[in-house]
Enzyme design. Structure first.
Site, PDB file in Angstrom:
ATOM      1  N   HIS A  22       1.492  -1.319  -0.250  1.00 45.50           N
ATOM      2  CA  HIS A  22      -0.398   0.015  -0.127  1.00 45.50           C
ATOM      3  C   HIS A  22       0.563   0.938   0.429  1.00 45.50           C
ATOM      4  O   HIS A  22       2.244   1.037   0.239  1.00 45.50           O
ATOM      5  CB  HIS A  22      -0.948  -0.292   1.349  1.00 45.50           C
ATOM      6  N   GLU A  72      -2.500  -7.283   7.183  1.00 41.47           N
ATOM      7  CA  GLU A  72      -1.384  -7.208   8.310  1.00 41.47           C
ATOM      8  C   GLU A  72      -1.708  -8.252   9.432  1.00 41.47           C
ATOM      9  O   GLU A  72      -2.989  -8.965   9.474  1.00 41.47           O
ATOM     10  CB  GLU A  72      -1.080  -5.725   8.185  1.00 41.47           C
TER      11      GLU A  72
END
Length: 337
Positions: free
Chosen positions: A77, A189
């Site tokens: 990201h 994550e």
């Protein structure tokens, strides 16, 4: 289950050239020297032999059927507000103020630049599926990089992103002429402790990103994130292995995955041990914000079941096709008349 090296797909760089020479002979001794040794999962391992003095087999090349390979474009990201705060003070990750952190203005600039890159290289036309972690910063990155142009009212398709989604101060993004987008929990994550890694409810995401498919996520609330337990690195790596194995249940051959630094580091660290150290380094080095890295994964264990769409059986119409070497040996062995 996921720790065995033969049970996982093999990862190769897309720009690698893999070659192997299979020399056929009817003489038993040379046959034993030249044939490759194969694992039970179908990996072709070049065999170094003095019979091939001019062939450099030390580089570890391999040949794999095309339909047992997938191209994956891995993207971390773009910059989020948690990245800025965490670089100044690591304890900031534990702050509820960074809950499901969105992209910074700089992060959106990074997204715009990667969007230009995937279009100028023609990559956007080849990708058949975009998979994103269901956190705000990854979804914003995914739709900004791989989505269409600005959304216009009156178009009879839902937008990928609504206007100002996640305080982005960005216009809506169209889903026209784009591959499908799917949110998948497996590529999140680390779970737990860090508030930036806690997701919103799926019902809220659906309002902000109407064209993304969230159907694979079972729970509306984030039941995987715990306030006091941080997911161990080993469990992230095992989850990454499970994610790559799941990719083989998909029919798409070229897939973009927008995910996180920790997930990428611990998943990819399990690969490349059979490569040159510089290749291992390429696979495993940390990702920058909004970096895209293209790789090939190889199914050596028959996880996938897709058949080839390009192979052709030959002998249409049928006729004699004895190889010339076999024909020569057949005639030389025949008794003189």
């Amino acid at each position: 289950m996921f720790s065995g090296s033969l049970n996982r797909p093999r990862i190769l760089f897309i720009n690698n050239t893999n070659s192997y020479y299979n020399i056929r002979t009817r003489k038993k001794q040379r046959h034993q020297q030249l044939l490759p040794r194969t694992s039970s999962f179908g990996q072709i391992l070049p065999f170094i032999s003095s019979a091939l003095p001019d062939m450099d087999c030390s580089a570890g090349q391999g040949v794999y059927p095309l339909h047992r390979c997938k191209t994956i474009h891995l993207v971390r990201h773009a910059q989020g507000f948690h990245n800025v705060a965490g670089e100044k003070d690591h304890s900031a990750y534990m702050s509820p103020e960074l809950f499901d952190a969105e992209l910074t203005p700089l992060g959106w600039q990074q997204v715009d630049n990667l969007h230009k890159h995937v279009h100028s290289t023609g990559l956007s036309k080849r990708i058949e599926l975009v998979i994103t972690s269901p956190l705000l910063r990854t979804i914003q990155t995914a739709v900004g990089v791989f989505g269409g142009e600005g959304y216009k009212d009156g178009i009879d398709v839902p937008p990928l992103m609504t206007e100002n989604a996640g305080n982005s101060i960005r216009p809506a993004i169209s889903s026209l002429n784009c591959p499908p987008f799917i949110a998948v929990e497996l590529c999140r994550e680390h779970f737990g402790v860090h508030w930036c890694d806690k997701r919103r409810s799926i019902s809220e995401y659906k309002m902000l990103f109407p064209a993304i498919d969230f159907s694979l996520i079972e729970s509306d609330a984030d039941i995987l994130w715990k306030t006091d337990i941080r997911e161990p690195n080993e469990e992230v790596a095992a989850r990454g292995m499970k994610f790559l194995n799941w990719l083989w249940t998909r029919k798409e051959k070229e897939i973009a995955v927008v995910t996180h630094s920790g997930f990428l580091i611990h998943t990819l660290s399990a690969y490349g041990n059979d490569c040159h150290p510089s290749v291992k380094s390429e696979i495993c080095r940390p990702f920058n914000n909004c970096e895209l890295r293209s790789m090939v994964i190889v199914d050596r264990s028959m996880i996938g079941s897709n058949s080839s769409t390009t192979n052709y059986p030959g002998k249409v119409p049928s006729g004699p096709d004895v190889p010339s070497d076999d024909a020569s040996e057949k005639h030389s062995d025949a008794p003189a008349k």
